[in-house]
Design an enzyme around this catalytic site. Structure first.
Site, mmCIF file in Angstrom:
data_model
loop_
_atom_site.group_PDB
_atom_site.id
_atom_site.type_symbol
_atom_site.label_atom_id
_atom_site.label_comp_id
_atom_site.label_asym_id
_atom_site.label_seq_id
_atom_site.Cartn_x
_atom_site.Cartn_y
_atom_site.Cartn_z
ATOM 1 N N GLU A 163 0.503 1.354 -10.588
ATOM 2 C CA GLU A 163 0.260 1.892 -11.757
ATOM 3 C C GLU A 163 0.506 3.559 -11.833
ATOM 4 O OE1 GLU A 163 -3.885 2.121 -9.648
ATOM 5 O OE2 GLU A 163 -1.926 0.665 -9.855
ATOM 6 N N CYS A 182 -4.538 -3.064 -4.825
ATOM 7 C CA CYS A 182 -5.161 -2.235 -3.614
ATOM 8 C C CYS A 182 -6.718 -2.872 -3.053
ATOM 9 C CB CYS A 182 -5.534 -0.749 -4.000
ATOM 10 S SG CYS A 182 -6.086 0.335 -2.659
ATOM 11 N N HIS A 220 -0.597 1.053 -5.271
ATOM 12 C CA HIS A 220 -1.005 1.142 -6.613
ATOM 13 C C HIS A 220 0.339 1.368 -7.456
ATOM 14 C CE1 HIS A 220 -5.341 2.040 -6.292
ATOM 15 N NE2 HIS A 220 -5.049 2.378 -4.974
#
Length: 241
Positions: A217, A120, A215
């Site tokens: 994660e 990001c 993202h």
């Protein structure tokens, strides 16, 4: 048993933190857990750049202790850093010390061939460090890239496609800025349906590198495609260590 490769994650300044009376330095738990699941040892890195200027030699020496770097998400980069003559009203959470440290960390990691995954804001940092520019706001369409999971298509033959084993993935997006002009030596290897740049790779240079605008994660705990990005970073770090 081999030790876990040490992955440096520059911390983020946070004005609010539970139980602390002062500004905190934080890293997203989901990001740390994704590195840990991949077999890496996540380590926070203090963003030291007094007056908004980072010392290249100091940053280089600090990064030399690590096997890889993960540049995480965060607030916006100051527009003057990529040559913009104005600041859009939507630009937020700019911190000159954070910018300077992240930009120098990106330069030193790339120049030194240290494995680097940028997420990001991290992608935007790398693009800026290599002379690229950013759109400061998505012209009123930012709702399409905030708090949403959307399909992202990967370029055939890209490192991203090889790592994930697919040509498309569902990505968790939260951004209102995106790449305008790619930096020197960078090529676009993923886009959203509306054409927004979602990944960058290098066309030259040593060392493992990948940058994604989304993202990974957020969903890596349940999506093997996203977890493979962290696995690739840790594997590259293990090989370079």
């Amino acid at each position: 048993m081999s030790p876990r490769p040490l992955i440096a994650i520059p911390a983020r300044f946070s004005a609010v933190s539970s139980g602390l009376p002062d500004v905190a330095e934080v890293s997203a738990r989901a990001l740390i857990e994704s590195v840990w699941r991949a077999g890496g040892e996540p380590a926070g890195l203090h963003p030291h750049a007094p007056g908004g200027t980072a010392d290249p030699g100091e940053v280089r020496a600090r990064l030399a202790r690590f096997d890889g770097v993960l540049l995480p998400g965060g607030g916006d980069i100051a527009p003057y850093r990529y040559g913009a003559g104005h600041t859009h009203r939507t630009v937020y959470d700019v911190d000159d010390e954070q910018d300077a440290f992240d930009l120098e960390s990106a330069r030193q990691a790339l120049e030194g061939g240290l494995p680097l995954l940028a997420v990001c804001r991290g992608l935007q940092v790398v693009n800026t460090a290599l002379g690229g520019t950013l759109h400061q706001d998505m012209d009123g369409s930012e709702q399409g890239h905030r708090h949403v999971r959307q399909a992202v298509s990967f370029a055939p033959g890209s490192a991203l496609a090889r790592i994930t084993g697919t040509d498309k993935a569902e990505a968790s997006c939260y951004h209102h800025q995106h790449v305008d002009r790619p930096g020197d030596g960078l090529r676009v290897t993923a886009r959203a349906a509306d054409g927004t740049v979602e990944a960058l790779e290098r066309t030259r240079g040593d060392g493992w590198f990948l940058a994604v605008q989304w993202h990974p994660e957020d969903t890596a705990h349940e999506d093997p495609v996203q977890q493979r990005l962290f696995g690739a970073l840790v594997l590259a770090a293990h090989r370079s260590g």
